[in-house]
Write a protein that holds these residues in place. Structure first.
Motif, short mmCIF file in Angstrom:
data_model
loop_
_atom_site.label_atom_id
_atom_site.label_comp_id
_atom_site.label_asym_id
_atom_site.label_seq_id
_atom_site.Cartn_x
_atom_site.Cartn_y
_atom_site.Cartn_z
N ASP A 119 20.87 -21.66 -28.56
CA ASP A 119 21.51 -20.41 -29.00
C ASP A 119 22.00 -20.51 -30.45
O ASP A 119 22.40 -21.58 -30.90
N PRO A 120 21.98 -19.37 -31.17
CA PRO A 120 22.61 -19.38 -32.50
C PRO A 120 24.04 -19.90 -32.37
O PRO A 120 24.75 -19.55 -31.43
N GLY A 121 24.43 -20.78 -33.28
CA GLY A 121 25.76 -21.38 -33.19
C GLY A 121 25.75 -22.75 -32.51
O GLY A 121 26.76 -23.46 -32.52
N ALA A 122 24.61 -23.13 -31.94
CA ALA A 122 24.54 -24.41 -31.22
C ALA A 122 24.72 -25.61 -32.15
O ALA A 122 25.15 -26.67 -31.72
N LEU A 123 24.38 -25.43 -33.42
CA LEU A 123 24.52 -26.53 -34.38
C LEU A 123 25.44 -26.09 -35.52
O LEU A 123 24.99 -25.72 -36.61
N PRO A 124 26.77 -26.14 -35.29
CA PRO A 124 27.71 -25.59 -36.28
C PRO A 124 27.65 -26.28 -37.64
O PRO A 124 27.80 -25.64 -38.68
N GLN A 125 27.40 -27.59 -37.65
CA GLN A 125 27.35 -28.31 -38.93
C GLN A 125 26.13 -27.86 -39.74
O GLN A 125 26.22 -27.63 -40.95
N THR A 126 25.00 -27.72 -39.06
CA THR A 126 23.77 -27.25 -39.72
C THR A 126 23.97 -25.84 -40.27
O THR A 126 23.64 -25.55 -41.43
N ASP A 127 24.56 -24.96 -39.43
CA ASP A 127 24.79 -23.58 -39.87
C ASP A 127 25.68 -23.57 -41.12
O ASP A 127 25.38 -22.89 -42.10
N ASP A 128 26.76 -24.33 -41.07
CA ASP A 128 27.72 -24.33 -42.17
C ASP A 128 27.06 -24.80 -43.47
O ASP A 128 27.22 -24.18 -44.52
N ILE A 129 26.30 -25.89 -43.40
CA ILE A 129 25.68 -26.43 -44.62
C ILE A 129 24.65 -25.43 -45.18
O ILE A 129 24.64 -25.14 -46.38
#
Ligand code: PLP
Length: 409
Positions: free
Chosen positions: A354-364
């Protein structure tokens, strides 16, 4: 201009294509013999010399190389493969078609796998780690190799975006159990459509060879044999066409020149952009070994990255269609248990994609901008920048535009 190899097209490519055509002419009466494909084999041998690997199989695309490598490494149903959530869709699609389950993992500020996160996702089903050397630069292979050794896992390197790059003097694609390359239009060197894989293992080579060509065993002497030694497996046809191999062979001979040019252009652009308290450079595990195809900046604040991207008419990197897990509609459908691949049973419903599953990746990625240097591909977010054909004046102009956008934050 998509990839930098394009700018280097010349008489060598033409001559090799003509040579391949002459081979056709010379062998057209050789009915019922399994044809030797000299230019494909020459490309493979030349890749071995260049990259310093023991075995090479040329195939029809980077995706074909991935599927072939997964088959060669005996990865299939019941296995889990850890892959970064920031990669081209094909890395994940290949795992899907192998029957294995893709486990997406976080990237760090190198835009490649975060080793600590990889280790936290290992289960008793994990069979392999697939580091993807994104945007021309190596993953942290020292840490990933140590993890793989600790847990008895295979490593399959996806080198599609980093042909010619190295880590501390070792070519990418020769560090793991196998490495796969793409020669499509957007890559470092190209024959429009093509790919290859490297391995040092004779068994992996035999299986890859058999898989890419209908179960034939590797060439022994001058012809294929179905009584070779090794594993009997059904293969498919993922062979590289000889006209494309002619182009690939010429491009490979120019790889060092292509890289010297992209690296020099990138150095100039980076020097002129200089440093600023609002952003940092992407982390490079080996600054001298990367391809120099993309110059990426990570801003401290998401809003700054968005404002600069907007001013330059480009996008932040989370907006890279089909390169960010949250933008892969097929992957989300897989998580919902939909039938996204006719060759396998639907997965049990899971929220792991799901979108949001990898918060660190999203943030970077939300805080990052990729400037093109050698590769222009708006899917990578690199819709703004220079090319290997840019003049010093053009480079200065692009650097000034970037600095102005940052100054007006
Ligand atoms: C381009 C690419 C592929 C697929 O290569 P094709 O030759 O287009 O099939 C696989 N993985 C990554 C990371 C890529 O960028």
């Amino acid at each position: 201009m998509p990839g930098p190899g394009y700018a280097f097209f010349g008489t060598e490519e033409w001559e090799n294509v003509k040579g391949a055509m002459s081979d056709w002419e010379a062998t057209r009466t050789a009915y019922d013999k399994v044809p030797e494909i000299p230019v494909v084999r020459r490309f493979e041998r030349s890749a071995l010399d260049h990259f310093g690997a023991n075995h090479c199989v040329a195939v029809s695309s980077g995706t074909a190389a991935l599927v072939t490598a997964l088959a060669a490494l005996d990865i299939g149903p019941g296995d889990e493969v850890i892959v970064p959530g920031y990669t081209f869709l094909a890395s994940i699609g290949a795992i899907i078609y192998s029957g294995a389950t893709p486990i997406i993992a976080e990237i760090d500020e190198s835009f490649t796998l975060d080793p600590a996160d990889v280790e936290s996702r290992i289960t008793e089903r994990t069979k392999a780690i697939m580091p993807v050397h994104m945007l021309g630069a190596p993953s942290d292979m020292d840490a990933l190799t140590a993890i793989a050794q600790r847990h008895g896992l295979l490593i399959l390197e996806d080198v599609a975006q980093a042909c010619g790059a190295s880590l501390h003097g070792r070519h990418l694609g020769t560090i793991g159990d196998a490495g796969t390359f793409s020669l499509n239009t957007f890559k470092v060197i190209t024959c429009r459509e093509g790919g290859f894989l490297l391995t040092n293992s004779p068994r992996t080579y035999q299986r890859a060879y058999s898989f890419h060509d209908q179960g034939w065993f590797p060439l022994e002497g001058q012809r294929n044999t179905d009584r070779g030694s090794g594993d009997l497996i059904f293969g498919l046809n993922f062979r590289l066409a000889d006209l494309a191999a002619g182009v690939a062979l010429a491009q490979l001979s120019k790889l060092d020149r292509v890289l010297a040019t992209t690296r020099a252009a990138k150095r100039t652009l980076a020097e002129q952009i200089s440093t600023h308290p609002r952003f940092t450079r992407r982390v490079l595990h080996d600054p001298d070994g990367e391809c120099g195809t993309i110059l990426a900046y990570i801003f401290n604040e998401r809003a700054d990255a968005q404002a600069v991207a907007k001013a330059l008419g480009t996008k932040t990197m989370d907006d890279s269609g089909k390169h960010h897990y949250a933008n892969m509609a097929q992957l989300q459908a897989l998580g919902r248990g939909e039938r996204v691949c006719p060759f396998r049973k639907p997965e049990p419903v899971s929220n792991r994609y799901d979108p949001g599953a990898l918060p660190q990746t999203d943030d970077i990625l939300q805080r990052s901008i990729a400037l093109s240097v050698g590769v222009t591909d708006s899917y990578l977010g690199a819709g703004f920048g220079i090319s290997v054909s840019s003049t010093p004046k053009q480079i200065t102009h692009i650097a000034a535009q970037f600095r102005r956008a940052v100054a007006s934050l």
